[in-house]
Write an enzyme that holds these catalytic residues in place. Sequence first.
Site, PDB file in Angstrom:
ATOM      1  N   HIS A  14      15.037  46.396 -27.100  1.00  0.00           N
ATOM      2  CA  HIS A  14      14.196  46.042 -28.242  1.00  0.00           C
ATOM      3  C   HIS A  14      13.268  47.209 -28.584  1.00  0.00           C
ATOM      4  O   HIS A  14      12.923  48.040 -27.737  1.00  0.00           O
ATOM      5  CB  HIS A  14      13.385  44.774 -27.961  1.00  0.00           C
ATOM      6  CG  HIS A  14      12.360  44.939 -26.883  1.00  0.00           C
ATOM      7  ND1 HIS A  14      11.156  45.575 -27.094  1.00  0.00           N
ATOM      8  CD2 HIS A  14      12.370  44.551 -25.592  1.00  0.00           C
ATOM      9  CE1 HIS A  14      10.466  45.581 -25.980  1.00  0.00           C
ATOM     10  NE2 HIS A  14      11.181  44.969 -25.046  1.00  0.00           N
ATOM     11  N   GLU A  85      14.008  39.158 -20.000  1.00  0.00           N
ATOM     12  CA  GLU A  85      13.465  40.241 -19.173  1.00  0.00           C
ATOM     13  C   GLU A  85      13.140  39.715 -17.781  1.00  0.00           C
ATOM     14  O   GLU A  85      13.028  38.508 -17.553  1.00  0.00           O
ATOM     15  CB  GLU A  85      12.207  40.822 -19.845  1.00  0.00           C
ATOM     16  CG  GLU A  85      11.523  41.947 -19.100  1.00  0.00           C
ATOM     17  CD  GLU A  85      12.385  43.175 -18.808  1.00  0.00           C
ATOM     18  OE1 GLU A  85      13.372  43.047 -18.040  1.00  0.00           O
ATOM     19  OE2 GLU A  85      12.055  44.274 -19.303  1.00  0.00           O
TER      20      GLU A  85
END
Length: 194
Positions: A14, A85
Amino acid sequence: MSASTAGEAVLVRHAETEWSLNGRHTGRTDIPLTERGRDAAKALRERLSRWRFELVLVSPLLRARETCELCGLDSGAQLCSDLLEWDYGDFEGLTTPEIHAQRPGWLLWRDGCPGGESPTDVGTRADRVVAEIDASGGNVAVFSHGHLLRVLGARWIVLGPEHGARLRLSTGAICVLGIERQTTVIARWNDTGP
Protein backbone atom coordinates in the site's frame (compact mmCIF):
# COMPACT_ATOMS: atom_id res chain seq x y z
CA MET A 1 4.18 -24.97 -4.19
CA SER A 2 3.70 -26.46 -7.60
CA ALA A 3 6.03 -24.38 -9.74
CA SER A 4 4.38 -25.59 -12.91
CA THR A 5 1.01 -23.85 -12.64
CA ALA A 6 1.48 -20.34 -11.28
CA GLY A 7 2.17 -17.25 -13.38
CA GLU A 8 3.70 -14.20 -11.80
CA ALA A 9 2.61 -12.84 -8.45
CA VAL A 10 2.79 -9.06 -8.46
CA LEU A 11 2.93 -7.78 -4.90
CA VAL A 12 1.98 -4.18 -4.19
CA ARG A 13 2.62 -2.62 -0.82
CA HIS A 14 0.00 0.00 0.00
CA ALA A 15 1.04 3.60 -0.53
CA GLU A 16 1.97 6.09 2.21
CA THR A 17 -0.10 6.63 5.37
CA GLU A 18 0.58 9.00 8.26
CA TRP A 19 1.80 6.10 10.38
CA SER A 20 4.09 4.63 7.72
CA LEU A 21 5.52 8.12 7.22
CA ASN A 22 6.51 8.42 10.88
CA GLY A 23 7.57 4.80 11.45
CA ARG A 24 4.70 3.63 13.65
CA HIS A 25 3.87 -0.09 13.61
CA THR A 26 0.55 -0.15 11.79
CA GLY A 27 -0.99 -3.58 12.04
CA ARG A 28 -4.74 -3.67 12.36
CA THR A 29 -5.38 0.06 12.87
CA ASP A 30 -7.41 1.00 9.79
CA ILE A 31 -6.08 4.32 8.51
CA PRO A 32 -6.32 5.89 5.04
CA LEU A 33 -3.60 6.92 2.63
CA THR A 34 -2.17 10.43 2.76
CA GLU A 35 -2.77 12.70 -0.25
CA ARG A 36 0.79 11.95 -1.37
CA GLY A 37 -0.02 8.26 -0.92
CA ARG A 38 -3.10 8.59 -3.11
CA ASP A 39 -1.03 10.24 -5.84
CA ALA A 40 1.57 7.48 -5.62
CA ALA A 41 -1.13 4.79 -5.85
CA LYS A 42 -2.60 6.43 -8.96
CA ALA A 43 0.87 6.42 -10.53
CA LEU A 44 1.05 2.65 -10.07
CA ARG A 45 -1.87 2.12 -12.48
CA GLU A 46 0.24 2.51 -15.61
CA ARG A 47 3.04 0.35 -14.24
CA LEU A 48 0.60 -2.47 -13.49
CA SER A 49 -1.12 -2.25 -16.89
CA ARG A 50 1.44 -4.58 -18.52
CA TRP A 51 -0.09 -7.59 -16.73
CA ARG A 52 -3.40 -9.34 -17.20
CA PHE A 53 -4.44 -10.68 -13.81
CA GLU A 54 -6.43 -13.86 -13.31
CA LEU A 55 -6.92 -12.95 -9.69
CA VAL A 56 -6.60 -9.82 -7.55
CA LEU A 57 -6.27 -10.35 -3.79
CA VAL A 58 -6.43 -7.46 -1.34
CA SER A 59 -6.13 -7.05 2.40
CA PRO A 60 -9.39 -5.93 4.00
CA LEU A 61 -7.68 -2.86 5.51
CA LEU A 62 -8.51 0.54 4.00
CA ARG A 63 -4.95 1.48 2.99
CA ALA A 64 -4.58 -1.65 0.85
CA ARG A 65 -8.11 -1.44 -0.60
CA GLU A 66 -7.62 2.23 -1.43
CA THR A 67 -4.30 1.48 -3.19
CA CYS A 68 -5.96 -1.31 -5.20
CA GLU A 69 -8.84 0.96 -6.18
CA LEU A 70 -6.56 3.83 -7.26
CA CYS A 71 -4.58 1.34 -9.36
CA GLY A 72 -7.80 0.47 -11.17
CA LEU A 73 -7.85 -3.18 -10.07
CA ASP A 74 -10.65 -3.15 -7.50
CA SER A 75 -13.31 -4.51 -9.86
CA GLY A 76 -13.55 -8.18 -8.95
CA ALA A 77 -10.82 -7.96 -6.32
CA GLN A 78 -11.22 -10.49 -3.53
CA LEU A 79 -10.72 -9.57 0.10
CA CYS A 80 -8.26 -11.93 1.75
CA SER A 81 -7.92 -11.85 5.53
CA ASP A 82 -4.62 -13.74 5.29
CA LEU A 83 -3.21 -10.53 3.77
CA LEU A 84 -3.83 -8.47 6.92
CA GLU A 85 -0.65 -6.89 8.28
CA TRP A 86 1.25 -8.51 11.15
CA ASP A 87 -0.76 -8.20 14.35
CA TYR A 88 1.55 -6.09 16.51
CA GLY A 89 -0.58 -6.59 19.63
CA ASP A 90 0.77 -4.47 22.50
CA PHE A 91 3.18 -2.71 20.11
CA GLU A 92 0.49 -1.37 17.76
CA GLY A 93 1.09 2.30 16.97
CA LEU A 94 4.55 2.40 18.53
CA THR A 95 7.84 3.12 16.78
CA THR A 96 10.79 0.74 17.12
CA PRO A 97 12.66 3.15 19.48
CA GLU A 98 9.55 3.32 21.70
CA ILE A 99 9.39 -0.47 21.79
CA HIS A 100 13.12 -0.71 22.57
CA ALA A 101 12.61 1.65 25.52
CA GLN A 102 10.17 -0.92 26.96
CA ARG A 103 11.95 -4.04 25.74
CA PRO A 104 15.65 -3.56 24.86
CA GLY A 105 16.92 -5.90 22.17
CA TRP A 106 13.45 -6.66 20.79
CA LEU A 107 13.42 -7.89 17.19
CA LEU A 108 10.12 -8.37 15.41
CA TRP A 109 11.48 -11.13 13.16
CA ARG A 110 12.67 -13.18 16.14
CA ASP A 111 10.37 -12.21 19.00
CA GLY A 112 7.03 -11.38 17.44
CA CYS A 113 4.68 -9.21 19.47
CA PRO A 114 3.11 -9.73 22.91
CA GLY A 115 -0.63 -9.92 22.48
CA GLY A 116 -0.10 -10.25 18.71
CA GLU A 117 1.51 -12.63 16.24
CA SER A 118 4.77 -14.54 16.07
CA PRO A 119 6.81 -14.89 12.86
CA THR A 120 5.47 -18.45 12.56
CA ASP A 121 1.86 -17.18 12.75
CA VAL A 122 2.47 -14.73 9.91
CA GLY A 123 4.36 -17.39 7.93
CA THR A 124 1.35 -19.71 8.17
CA ARG A 125 -0.90 -17.01 6.70
CA ALA A 126 1.64 -16.29 3.95
CA ASP A 127 1.75 -20.00 3.06
CA ARG A 128 -2.00 -19.99 2.50
CA VAL A 129 -1.62 -17.00 0.15
CA VAL A 130 1.16 -18.81 -1.75
CA ALA A 131 -1.19 -21.79 -2.17
CA GLU A 132 -3.94 -19.50 -3.47
CA ILE A 133 -1.53 -17.90 -5.95
CA ASP A 134 -0.44 -21.34 -7.11
CA ALA A 135 -4.03 -22.51 -7.56
CA SER A 136 -4.89 -19.50 -9.74
CA GLY A 137 -2.99 -20.81 -12.76
CA GLY A 138 -2.15 -17.29 -13.91
CA ASN A 139 -0.89 -13.88 -12.89
CA VAL A 140 -2.07 -12.63 -9.50
CA ALA A 141 -1.97 -9.11 -8.06
CA VAL A 142 -1.62 -8.94 -4.28
CA PHE A 143 -2.26 -5.68 -2.37
CA SER A 144 -1.08 -5.84 1.20
CA HIS A 145 1.34 -4.50 3.81
CA GLY A 146 5.08 -4.22 4.35
CA HIS A 147 5.84 -6.94 6.89
CA LEU A 148 3.28 -9.42 5.56
CA LEU A 149 4.61 -9.05 2.00
CA ARG A 150 8.19 -9.46 3.20
CA VAL A 151 7.22 -12.75 4.84
CA LEU A 152 5.35 -13.75 1.68
CA GLY A 153 8.47 -13.09 -0.40
CA ALA A 154 10.57 -15.24 1.92
CA ARG A 155 8.04 -18.07 1.92
CA TRP A 156 7.77 -17.94 -1.90
CA ILE A 157 11.46 -18.86 -2.12
CA VAL A 158 11.09 -21.47 0.62
CA LEU A 159 12.81 -19.54 3.41
CA GLY A 160 11.53 -19.18 6.96
CA PRO A 161 9.36 -16.16 7.74
CA GLU A 162 12.20 -14.56 9.71
CA HIS A 163 14.13 -14.13 6.46
CA GLY A 164 11.62 -11.44 5.47
CA ALA A 165 13.80 -9.17 7.63
CA ARG A 166 16.28 -9.12 4.73
CA LEU A 167 13.72 -7.90 2.19
CA ARG A 168 13.28 -4.15 2.62
CA LEU A 169 9.99 -2.91 1.18
CA SER A 170 8.98 0.72 0.64
CA THR A 171 5.43 2.06 0.52
CA GLY A 172 3.95 1.91 -2.97
CA ALA A 173 6.60 -0.56 -4.15
CA ILE A 174 6.01 -3.39 -6.62
CA CYS A 175 7.61 -6.82 -6.28
CA VAL A 176 7.36 -9.69 -8.74
CA LEU A 177 7.53 -13.33 -7.72
CA GLY A 178 7.93 -15.85 -10.47
CA ILE A 179 9.22 -19.19 -11.58
CA GLU A 180 12.43 -19.95 -13.41
CA ARG A 181 13.05 -23.51 -14.59
CA GLN A 182 10.50 -24.86 -12.13
CA THR A 183 12.08 -22.99 -9.20
CA THR A 184 10.30 -20.19 -7.39
CA VAL A 185 12.28 -16.94 -7.60
CA ILE A 186 12.09 -13.28 -6.70
CA ALA A 187 12.13 -11.66 -10.14
CA ARG A 188 11.97 -8.06 -8.86
CA TRP A 189 11.90 -6.56 -5.38
CA ASN A 190 11.08 -3.13 -3.91
CA ASP A 191 10.64 -1.47 -7.30
CA THR A 192 9.47 2.07 -6.60
CA GLY A 193 9.86 3.00 -10.29
CA PRO A 194 9.93 6.45 -11.79
